[in-house]
Design an enzyme around this catalytic site. Structure first.
Site, short mmCIF file in Angstrom:
data_model
loop_
_atom_site.label_atom_id
_atom_site.label_comp_id
_atom_site.label_asym_id
_atom_site.label_seq_id
_atom_site.Cartn_x
_atom_site.Cartn_y
_atom_site.Cartn_z
N ASP A 157 0.84 -1.20 0.00
CA ASP A 157 0.00 0.00 0.00
C ASP A 157 0.88 1.26 0.00
O ASP A 157 1.67 1.47 0.93
CB ASP A 157 -0.88 -0.06 1.27
CG ASP A 157 -2.00 0.94 1.25
OD1 ASP A 157 -2.02 1.81 0.36
OD2 ASP A 157 -2.87 0.85 2.14
N ASP A 227 -10.60 4.22 -1.35
CA ASP A 227 -11.20 3.19 -0.48
C ASP A 227 -12.72 3.08 -0.63
O ASP A 227 -13.43 4.09 -0.73
CB ASP A 227 -10.87 3.50 0.99
CG ASP A 227 -9.41 3.24 1.30
OD1 ASP A 227 -8.60 3.08 0.36
OD2 ASP A 227 -9.07 3.20 2.50
C1 GLA Z 1 -5.45 2.29 2.84
C2 GLA Z 1 -5.97 1.15 1.96
C3 GLA Z 1 -7.02 0.35 2.74
C4 GLA Z 1 -6.41 -0.18 4.03
C5 GLA Z 1 -5.82 0.95 4.85
C6 GLA Z 1 -5.02 0.43 6.04
O1 GLA Z 1 -6.44 3.23 3.10
O2 GLA Z 1 -6.53 1.66 0.78
O3 GLA Z 1 -7.52 -0.72 1.94
O4 GLA Z 1 -5.41 -1.12 3.70
O5 GLA Z 1 -4.94 1.76 4.06
O6 GLA Z 1 -4.40 1.46 6.75
#
Ligand code: GLA
Length: 405
Positions: A157, A227
């Site tokens: 990520d 998200d």
């Molecule tokens: C980001 C990702 C999410 C999750 C969070 C965890 O926002 O897009 O899917 O993994 O981080 O902190």
């Protein structure tokens, strides 16, 4: 005599051709079965329900429940720990798990003993999105630690690596993109070096049209959007924004519109079905994110509908696309093996009670005048239907058909 020799020679030739063809067929099958993520990955991830509270016990309970509910046998095999498992590094720089996860190797062994696979999460930045330890400067060491634990899947990520890119190339988007690709490629190489197969899931929210270069840095899937949340409007906005991305997906490399929210928040049965249908038609990874300890039967039925899963997992590996729209009603179609097609008719209308009548529009789909159809959610064969077929769909609802010419 000469004629007989020619005949023998010809039959030898045909036998050799036949053997060659069989070897080729076998090799293709083996190659396909060895492709990582030959079909969109299926599993469960801790973030959408547990977020920062996830513990070792939650993961073990989830593993047990994936088995006892039938989810594992329906295909949900990856159990993915998202952010907040990370602890400090030891004196050698080796990453430790924090007190919520006292024994990662033991946890991996437990998950594997249930016939499941384990996923983990990190960032190319110094910190993850929840401000835990990331992999910057420790890529090879971390990949090796994951391999030693028995990890089968890594979600990587971007998070604080965005800052590194910004500092190094504040006025140069091309260089920022190069830095990002290099960071993802670095972890890809580190994974390869371990020799352990791992699904590699890129998460950088769809920046710089990641679908165009995700496979070149080893991505088996890449997030195409920001998200998701357990909210109907957010979910359909993400799903509908995938129109036009079909050509970038295929066996081993998938567009990922984010993990499922089926069973979370206040999503109704129609909304959960719309969510599952959209994701199946998009050949999206099916990574559930609900609390399995209190899964309602109606939610289990949505997540485990075999025919819907088969659409998502179809071996052709083709993502679907929008083929027709009329106001809030949209028809999306996904090619399937055996000259079949999944056809989803959505009523994205804002009011859950407003009904809409709609025909099939086979001609617009290039499907001729008549098809043999099955209504998937109703589990009902409809026989042969044509453009005069009419269905009425409540707002937020969907009709999903599998049709064959
Ligand atoms: C980001 C990702 C999410 C999750 C969070 C965890 O926002 O897009 O899917 O993994 O981080 O902190």
């Amino acid at each position: 005599m000469a004629m007989a020799a020619v005949r023998v020679e010809r039959s030898v030739w045909w036998i050799l051709c036949g053997l060659f063809f069989l070897v080729l067929l076998g090799a293709t099958r083996v190659a396909r079965s060895q492709t990582i993520a030959a079909t969109p990955p299926m599993g469960w991830n801790s973030w959408n329900f547990f977020a920062g509270k996830v513990t070792d016990k939650d993961i073990r309970d989830t593993a047990d429940l994936l088995v006892s509910t039938g989810m594992r046998d329906a295909g949900y095999v990856y159990v993915n720990i998202d952010d907040t498992w990370e602890g400090e590094r030891d004196a050698q720089g080796r990453i430790q798990s924090n007190s919520k996860f006292p024994d990662m190797k033991g946890l991996a062994d437990y998950v594997h003993s249930k016939g499941l696979k384990l996923g983990i999460y990190s960032s190319p930045g110094a910190k993850t999105c929840a401000r835990y330890e990331g992999s910057l400067g420790h890529e090879e060491q971390d990949a090796q630690t994951y391999a030693d634990w028995g990890v089968d899947y890594l979600k990587y990520d971007l998070c604080s690596y965005g800052m590194v890119m910004g500092i190094q190339a504040p006025d140069d988007p091309t260089k920022r993109n190069r830095l990002m690709r290099e960071a993802y490629e670095k972890m890809h190489q580190a994974i390869l070096k371990t020799g352990r197969p791992m699904v590699y899931s890129l998460c950088q929210y769809g920046m710089d049209s990641v679908w165009e270069w995700g496979p070149s840095v080893g991505g088996n899937l890449w997030r195409t959007t920001g998200d998701i949340s357990a909210n109907y409007d957010r979910m359909i906005a993400i799903g509908r924004s995938q129109a036009g991305l079909a050509k970038f997906a295929g066996p081993g490399h998938w567009n990922d519109p984010d993990m499922l929210e089926v069973g979370n928040g206040k999503l109704t049965l129609d909304e959960n079905r719309t969510h599952m249908t959209l994701w199946a038609v998009l050949a999206a990874p099916l990574i559930a994110g609900n609390n399995l300890t209190e899964m309602k039967p109606e939610v289990a039925a949505v997540l485990m509908n075999k025919e819907v899963i088969a659409i998502d997992q179809d071996a052709l590996g083709k993502q679907g696309n929008r083929v027709y729209e009329e106001g809030p009603v949209e028809i999306w179609a996904k090619p399937l093996t055996g000259r079949s097609e999944a056809v989803a008719i959505f009523n994205f209308g804002s009011s859950p009670t407003e009904m809409r009548g709609i025909g099939l529009h086979l001609k617009e789909m290039g499907m001729g005048r008549e098809v043999r159809a099955r209504d998937v959610w109703a589990a009902k064969d409809l026989g042969r239907i044509g453009d005069d077929y009419r269905t009425t769909i409540p707002g937020h609802g969907v009709v999903l058909l599998v049709v064959k010419r």
